[in-house]
Structure formats: structure tokens, C-alpha cells
Design an enzyme around this catalytic site. Structure first.
Site, PDB file in Angstrom:
ATOM      1  N   SER A 213       0.885  -1.183   0.095  1.00 43.61           N
ATOM      2  CA  SER A 213       0.056  -0.076  -0.043  1.00 43.61           C
ATOM      3  C   SER A 213       1.063   1.147  -0.005  1.00 43.61           C
ATOM      4  O   SER A 213       0.414   2.229  -0.467  1.00 43.61           O
ATOM      5  CB  SER A 213      -0.793   0.059   1.297  1.00 43.61           C
ATOM      6  OG  SER A 213       0.069   0.085   2.374  1.00 43.61           O
TER       7      SER A 213
ATOM      8  N   TYR B 255      -3.974   1.581   3.785  1.00 47.69           N
ATOM      9  CA  TYR B 255      -5.152   0.718   3.443  1.00 47.69           C
ATOM     10  C   TYR B 255      -5.736   0.158   4.520  1.00 47.69           C
ATOM     11  O   TYR B 255      -6.868  -0.297   4.571  1.00 47.69           O
ATOM     12  CB  TYR B 255      -4.783  -0.603   2.569  1.00 47.69           C
ATOM     13  CG  TYR B 255      -4.127  -0.208   1.243  1.00 47.69           C
ATOM     14  CD1 TYR B 255      -4.185   0.836   0.528  1.00 47.69           C
ATOM     15  CD2 TYR B 255      -4.097  -1.613   0.487  1.00 47.69           C
ATOM     16  CE1 TYR B 255      -3.984   1.319  -0.712  1.00 47.69           C
ATOM     17  CE2 TYR B 255      -3.464  -1.489  -1.041  1.00 47.69           C
ATOM     18  CZ  TYR B 255      -3.666  -0.016  -1.527  1.00 47.69           C
ATOM     19  OH  TYR B 255      -3.344  -0.357  -2.826  1.00 47.69           O
TER      20      TYR B 255
ATOM     21  N   CYS C   3       2.327  -7.038   1.905  1.00 48.20           N
ATOM     22  CA  CYS C   3       1.275  -6.164   2.684  1.00 48.20           C
ATOM     23  C   CYS C   3       0.418  -7.339   3.350  1.00 48.20           C
ATOM     24  O   CYS C   3      -0.285  -7.914   2.829  1.00 48.20           O
ATOM     25  CB  CYS C   3       0.680  -5.208   1.701  1.00 48.20           C
ATOM     26  SG  CYS C   3      -0.560  -4.384   2.524  1.00 48.20           S
ATOM     27  N   ASN C   4       0.528  -7.252   4.663  1.00 46.71           N
ATOM     28  CA  ASN C   4      -0.566  -8.079   5.414  1.00 46.71           C
ATOM     29  C   ASN C   4      -1.885  -7.676   5.138  1.00 46.71           C
ATOM     30  O   ASN C   4      -2.739  -8.634   4.956  1.00 46.71           O
ATOM     31  CB  ASN C   4      -0.034  -8.198   6.941  1.00 46.71           C
ATOM     32  CG  ASN C   4       1.224  -8.461   7.129  1.00 46.71           C
ATOM     33  OD1 ASN C   4       1.409  -9.694   7.682  1.00 46.71           O
ATOM     34  ND2 ASN C   4       2.201  -7.688   7.039  1.00 46.71           N
ATOM     35  N   THR C   5      -2.095  -6.493   5.118  1.00 46.38           N
ATOM     36  CA  THR C   5      -3.566  -5.981   4.775  1.00 46.38           C
ATOM     37  C   THR C   5      -3.980  -6.379   3.396  1.00 46.38           C
ATOM     38  O   THR C   5      -5.098  -6.922   3.310  1.00 46.38           O
ATOM     39  CB  THR C   5      -3.514  -4.217   5.042  1.00 46.38           C
ATOM     40  OG1 THR C   5      -2.950  -4.138   6.035  1.00 46.38           O
ATOM     41  CG2 THR C   5      -5.081  -4.009   5.003  1.00 46.38           C
TER      42      THR C   5
ATOM     43  N   CYS D 287       2.525  -5.893  10.125  1.00 50.95           N
ATOM     44  CA  CYS D 287       2.374  -4.745   8.991  1.00 50.95           C
ATOM     45  C   CYS D 287       3.780  -4.600   8.404  1.00 50.95           C
ATOM     46  O   CYS D 287       4.679  -4.382   9.563  1.00 50.95           O
ATOM     47  CB  CYS D 287       1.674  -3.625   9.671  1.00 50.95           C
ATOM     48  SG  CYS D 287       1.696  -2.253   8.660  1.00 50.95           S
ATOM     49  N   THR D 288       3.883  -4.525   7.123  1.00 53.76           N
ATOM     50  CA  THR D 288       5.274  -4.587   6.679  1.00 53.76           C
ATOM     51  C   THR D 288       5.885  -3.025   7.181  1.00 53.76           C
ATOM     52  O   THR D 288       7.230  -2.791   6.721  1.00 53.76           O
ATOM     53  CB  THR D 288       5.338  -4.879   5.247  1.00 53.76           C
ATOM     54  OG1 THR D 288       4.322  -3.936   4.204  1.00 53.76           O
ATOM     55  CG2 THR D 288       4.940  -6.424   5.174  1.00 53.76           C
TER      56      THR D 288
HETATM   57  N1  DGL Z   1       1.929  -2.191   4.990  1.00 48.37           N
HETATM   58  C1  DGL Z   1       0.671  -2.837   4.980  1.00 48.37           C
HETATM   59  C2  DGL Z   1       0.462  -4.108   5.933  1.00 48.37           C
HETATM   60  O1  DGL Z   1       1.495  -4.901   5.900  1.00 48.37           O
HETATM   61  C3  DGL Z   1      -0.617  -2.004   5.425  1.00 48.37           C
HETATM   62  C4  DGL Z   1      -0.278  -0.607   5.851  1.00 48.37           C
HETATM   63  C5  DGL Z   1      -1.535   0.234   5.353  1.00 48.37           C
HETATM   64  O2  DGL Z   1      -1.434   0.674   4.178  1.00 48.37           O
HETATM   65  O3  DGL Z   1      -2.522   0.539   6.488  1.00 48.37           O
HETATM   66  O4  DGL Z   1      -0.371  -4.504   6.398  1.00 48.37           O
END
Ligand code: DGL
Length: 258
Positions: free
Chosen positions: A13, A44, A75-77, A186-187
Site C-alpha cells: 500500500s 489501506y 502487505c499483510n492488509t 504490518c510491513t
Molecule cells: N504495509 C501494510 C501491511 O503490511 C499496510 C499498511 C496500510 O496501508 O495500512 O499491512
């Protein structure tokens, strides 16, 4: 003629996926990486599942014509919301997703209390609920949404008084009751690891999924005979904001020590 599929697309994201990209470059130094961060639409983590799906699908579709042999959703999300849709849309393509490194934390701290820092979307989606269920008998999992934290990293603030205060307020109630490990789900958060470690103390282990994801990518490429070898790889950094500042911050984060 069909374009040769030789690139690995790494998507997030925003800037967070660069914490995964640097592991990928370390594990696969001869590969060619395209990084795309959708900072224009970040974060996101507080959006609806449908929005995250749509943004993710559009960003990835835009790069497919470049000749992509594998996609790493760093991205985990986006993984929680969109990975099934992506796999259905590109059957046969290697598509790697991420999830909070709870399995690793549970193995390393049996019976321990494990704090999982992640976005609202990651923590509310079915994927994480199933993961938590799987480990609830072997450890105590404490999910902790961190709204607002991603924005600090997007702005390049890795240790300012504001981010320090934010983390102190967020973490101290849980830390006060004892924690064995913190999972950075979250990355974006690995860029704050030194600060989180300082606040949590040296006895708390901090884990993330970057290295596991990089190794998994290598295994999948190897299994499909798609590894590139013989010459030094390359990295192209792209961002939906496309300003010199965001590209500079991206390059800075890629070089930031692991
Ligand atoms: N980097 C993203 C993750 O790993 C999400 C960050 C976001 O956009 O809220 O969840």
C-alpha cells in the site's frame, strides 16, 4: 510476441513493503525486482475490504504487461483482503502473500504472551481469525490495531518525539502486564523495530515475516525452475505518488540497515 516474464513484482500500500524487498534482494541477489507502493491511497488498513481489493487488483494489473513471473504481496492488509481474488485472476502465476509471523512466535515462545501489531483490516479478516484460533491453545495472543502508525513511516519519521509518544502510549498498557514477543504484522513496522525494541526492553523478542516471505519466494521460483542466475539483479522503485520525495524516501528505506 509474448513478453519474457522475468520480473518479480513486489507490492504494498505504500513504503512498508520495502522492508520485505530488502530481504528479497538479500536472498535473491540475481533477480530483477519491480517495487510498487500505492502511497497515494495509503493507508489501506482502515479501509473497507472491497476498497483494498480494488486498489490491490488495479495496481498489480498495471504491471502485468511488463512481464511478471511472480508477485509478492508485501502487505499483510492486502493479503488478508485480496490474495484469493488475485490467485483466481492469475492462475498459474506465483503469487506470494504475507501473514503475521504468529506461527514463528508460537514456536519460539510456547505458552508465551504474544502481542500482534497490525492494521484493523488484517486483524478483522477471516485469515487472521483462523490463524489466531490455530495458536490459541499454545500461546496467548493479544491483537493490537495501530491506527495512525503507518502514516509516520510514510512520512519518513522513524524516530521522532511524536512517533515515540505514539508508541509509548500504545504499547505501555500491554507491556506492563508482561509480553514475551511482539509480532510486527504490518510491513511498515519493521522500520520502527529499534524504537519498539527500546520501549519493550531487550527480553522481548520482535519478529516479522520478511525473511520467511523471501525464503518462500525463492523456494517457489526454484520449484518452478524460474530462478534467474549469472548476473547481478536490479531494483526499480515506483510509487503512485511519483514525487521525487517519495522515491527518495523509498531508496533511503531500501538502504536502511536490517
Ligand atoms: N504495509 C501494510 C501491511 O503490511 C499496510 C499498511 C496500510 O496501508 O495500512 O499491512
Amino acid at each position: 510476441m509474448k513478453k519474457k516474464e522475468e520480473w518479480i513484482l513486489v507490492f504494498d500500500s505504500g513504503l512498508g513493503g520495502i522492508s520485505v524487498l530488502r530481504e528479497l534482494v538479500h536472498v535473491l541477489p540475481e533477480e530483477r525486482f519491480l517495487y510498487f507502493g500505492d502511497s497515494k491511497n495509503a493507508p489501506y488498513g482502515d479501509r473497507s475490504t472491497e476498497e483494498v481489493r480494488e486498489f490491490t487488483a488495479n495496481c498489480i494489473a498495471a504491471f502485468i504487461p511488463r512481464g511478471i513471473k511472480a508477485v509478492v504481496v508485501a502487505c499483510n492488509t492486502a493479503t488478508a483482503a485480496a490474495i484469493e481474488c488475485l490467485r483466481a485472476r492469475y492462475p498459474g502465476k506465483i503469487i506470494i502473500g504475507m501473514e503475521p509471523a504468529l506461527k514463528l512466535a508460537a514456536e519460539r515462545h510456547p505458552g508465551g504472551r504474544i502481542l500482534v501489531m497490525a492494521t484493523h483490516v488484517t486483524l478483522r479478516e477471516q485469515k487472521f481469525c483462523a490463524l489466531m484460533d490455530r495458536f490459541s491453545s499454545t500461546c496467548r495472543v493479544v491483537p493490537l490495531p495501530c491506527p495512525g502508525l503507518v502514516e509516520y513511516i510514510e512520512a519518513g519519521c522513524l524516530d521522532t518525539p511524536e512517533v515515540r509518544d505514539y508508541l509509548q502510549n500504545l504499547l505501555s498498557p500491554t507491556l506492563a502486564t508482561g509480553v514475551d514477543a511482539i509480532v510486527l504484522g504490518c510491513t511498515h513496522f519493521p522500520f520502527l523495530k529499534p524504537l519498539i525494541q527500546e520501549l519493550a526492553g531487550p527480553h522481548v523478542e520482535i519478529l516479522d515475516g520478511a525473511s520467511g516471505t523471501a525464503l518462500q519466494t525463492r523456494r517457489r521460483l526454484e520449484a518452478e525452475n524460474l530462478l534467474r542466475s549469472g548476473t547481478q539483479g536490479t531494483v526499480e522503485l515506483h510509487n503512485s505518488l511519483n514525487t521525487p520525495e517519495i522515491l527518495e524516501t523509498s531508496a533511503y528505506l531500501l538502504e536502511a540497515s536490517r
